[in-house]
Design a protein around this motif. Structure first.
Motif, PDB file in Angstrom:
ATOM      1  N   LEU A 198      64.784  -9.975  88.204  1.00  0.00           N
ATOM      2  CA  LEU A 198      65.862 -10.597  87.311  1.00  0.00           C
ATOM      3  C   LEU A 198      67.120  -9.651  87.579  1.00  0.00           C
ATOM      4  O   LEU A 198      66.865  -8.479  87.990  1.00  0.00           O
ATOM      5  CB  LEU A 198      65.556 -10.778  85.966  1.00  0.00           C
ATOM      6  CG  LEU A 198      65.081  -9.736  85.316  1.00  0.00           C
ATOM      7  CD1 LEU A 198      66.184  -9.017  84.493  1.00  0.00           C
ATOM      8  CD2 LEU A 198      64.089 -10.038  83.986  1.00  0.00           C
ATOM      9  N   ALA A 199      68.405 -10.219  87.341  1.00  0.00           N
ATOM     10  CA  ALA A 199      69.512  -9.656  87.480  1.00  0.00           C
ATOM     11  C   ALA A 199      70.454 -10.090  86.290  1.00  0.00           C
ATOM     12  O   ALA A 199      70.540 -11.132  85.969  1.00  0.00           O
ATOM     13  CB  ALA A 199      70.110  -9.691  88.705  1.00  0.00           C
ATOM     14  N   GLY A 200      71.354  -9.305  85.881  1.00  0.00           N
ATOM     15  CA  GLY A 200      72.523  -9.763  84.938  1.00  0.00           C
ATOM     16  C   GLY A 200      73.317  -8.574  84.748  1.00  0.00           C
ATOM     17  O   GLY A 200      73.325  -7.518  85.545  1.00  0.00           O
ATOM     18  N   VAL A 201      74.438  -8.934  84.055  1.00  0.00           N
ATOM     19  CA  VAL A 201      75.463  -7.924  83.614  1.00  0.00           C
ATOM     20  C   VAL A 201      75.339  -7.483  82.238  1.00  0.00           C
ATOM     21  O   VAL A 201      75.184  -8.405  81.292  1.00  0.00           O
ATOM     22  CB  VAL A 201      76.940  -8.459  84.061  1.00  0.00           C
ATOM     23  CG1 VAL A 201      77.928  -7.405  83.757  1.00  0.00           C
ATOM     24  CG2 VAL A 201      77.194  -8.579  85.426  1.00  0.00           C
ATOM     25  N   GLY A 202      75.465  -6.235  81.724  1.00  0.00           N
ATOM     26  CA  GLY A 202      75.684  -5.767  80.514  1.00  0.00           C
ATOM     27  C   GLY A 202      76.704  -4.808  80.480  1.00  0.00           C
ATOM     28  O   GLY A 202      77.407  -4.427  81.116  1.00  0.00           O
ATOM     29  N   THR A 203      76.564  -3.783  79.283  1.00  0.00           N
ATOM     30  CA  THR A 203      77.482  -2.784  79.100  1.00  0.00           C
ATOM     31  C   THR A 203      76.781  -1.654  78.934  1.00  0.00           C
ATOM     32  O   THR A 203      75.793  -1.404  78.097  1.00  0.00           O
ATOM     33  CB  THR A 203      78.359  -3.085  77.753  1.00  0.00           C
ATOM     34  OG1 THR A 203      79.130  -4.324  78.058  1.00  0.00           O
ATOM     35  CG2 THR A 203      79.332  -1.845  77.420  1.00  0.00           C
TER      36      THR A 203
END
Length: 430
Positions: free
Chosen positions: A234-239
């Motif tokens: 899985l992949a995603g964008v966070g801070t």
């Protein structure tokens, strides 16, 4: 006469109801008092070695703890009995220790009724670089994640559901016929090699390992299926929240969960990448909004490793300092007892520029795992840009009085201007 007897019985019944209500109210009052006091006192207290830390609970509670290595200051004169210190938590007091270590404080209501045990940790002063920049997260799952089951149409034209009520969403496939498999391609290959014979899947379900026998369905001459939907990455964008002097980082302030199953992802190896914000959906009532990001999976954009997925964030090691952070600036860590209701800021890069935005801390819950800080966004620029807090801002550092006190974790679905934050010490002690 009958009427008089009925009246007397009615009076007795009313008195019984009144007494019962009084007793119920008294019991409820005691229960509420215990619950309130239990929630008002932290389960764990950090104090920095060599520093006097102040506390002010204003509760009719006594605290008892070992005297060795601890100094107590304040308006009260603590009682010392058999190397034990007794504190009055209705009065303000301060603790100080010159040595690292752990202590246990027993809290009792009026000195009689046990409420809870508080762990007091003496730690070294910590400092971190607050980031507030977008990062791309790519991880392989530790096992093959089952996200659901479905219907399979066999080569005979009939519909089958070979996995229904046998496997569950959130299960992880670790083996097939006792052979370890590493990805979904291997799983498909092994199923086809069985040529329609039953297969045994080794499943990890909520930390319990079980084996489940399934009958594959032939869908074509050389193809067999189990009717399960799976994912192995899985992949995603966070801070990115912070990193320390050793290059260890923390991000998000909450776990990475699978969107389909809603469960915390069991991670294998992972990589942290630089990311760019591509667009923002503004938060509105009933819609929390979100940040859309772009991840470039090239070595020059690689920032480090992803090694842990916990309830309080993801962790790993940086291989290089992110360019968006700019000149490194270390901030001291602000502990729970230092946080005040009132003005603070969050660091975010939602505008494309890393900057601080104004918020107001409105309430504190010392015992919440990652919703301990309740705040409201007051910065007009951020409100115009995002409506407040949107998905993808989780991990944005919270700053108060020149210290990092926490990170953004959740948004109010009905009011995007409000959000929750985690205490930074919870992220540091994972």
């Amino acid at each position: 006469m009958c009427e008089m007897m009925k009246d007397k019985r009615l009076v007795r019944f009313q008195k019984w109801i009144a007494r019962g209500s009084l007793i119920a109210g008294f019991c409820w009052g005691i229960f509420f008092s215990f619950s309130y006091m239990e929630e008002s006192i932290p389960d764990k207290i950090w104090i920095e070695r060599g520093k006097e830390e102040s506390f002010d609970f204003h509760l009719p509670v006594t605290g008892e703890m070992e005297q060795a290595g601890l100094e107590v200051f304040g308006n009260q004169s603590p009682m010392v009995e058999k190397d034990k210190i007794k504190l009055d938590l209705n009065e303000s007091f301060s603790l100080k220790s010159q040595e690292q270590g752990s202590y246990s404080m027993t809290c009792r209501l009026f000195g009689l009724f046990h409420i809870k045990e508080v762990n007091v940790e003496v730690v070294e002063q910590a400092q971190v670089v607050p980031c507030g920049i977008p990062v791309g997260i790519y991880v392989k799952t530790d096992g093959i994640l089952i996200i659901g089951t479905g219907t399979v149409t066999g080569s005979d034209g009939m519909n089958y559901e070979p996995a229904e009520n046998l496997v569950k969403s959130g299960d992880y496939v670790k083996t097939i016929n006792d052979q370890v498999i590493g990805n979904k391609e291997e799983l498909i290959e092994k199923i086809n090699q069985c040529q329609g014979e039953p297969v045994v899947l080794g499943i990890l379900r909520e930390e319990e390992y079980i084996q489940i026998k399934l009958q594959p369905v032939q869908t074509s001459q050389e193809e067999y299926k189990l009717g399960i939907w799976v994912r192995d990455d899985l992949a995603g964008v966070g801070t990115l929240t912070f990193y320390d002097e050793e290059g260890k980082y923390g991000a998000l302030g909450h776990p990475v969960s699978d969107l389909d199953t809603g469960t915390k992802v069991s991670m294998g190896e992972g990589t942290l990448y630089d990311a760019e914000i591509a667009g923002i959906t503004k938060g509105e009532k009933g819609n929390p909004g979100e940040i859309a990001g772009v991840i470039t999976y090239l070595d020059q954009y690689r920032l480090g490793t992803v090694e842990e997925n916990t309830n309080v964030g993801i962790y790993g090691n940086l291989e290089k300092t992110p360019d968006k952070v700019g000149q490194e600036s270390y901030y001291p860590v602000g502990l729970k007892q230092e946080i005040e209701e009132g003005e603070a800021t969050i660091i975010s890069t939602v505008s494309g520029e890393r900057k601080e935005y104004s918020i107001v801390v409105t309430d504190l819950d010392y015992n919440s795992e990652n919703k301990g800080i309740l705040f409201q966004v007051t910065d007009s620029e951020l409100l115009n840009l995002t409506g407040g807090i949107v998905q993808g801002m989780s991990g944005s550092p919270i700053i108060q009085n020149g210290k990092v006190i926490g990170a953004v974790t959740h948004v109010f679905v009905q009011d995007a201007s409000k959000g929750y934050g985690i205490f930074i010490e919870n992220m540091l002690e994972h």
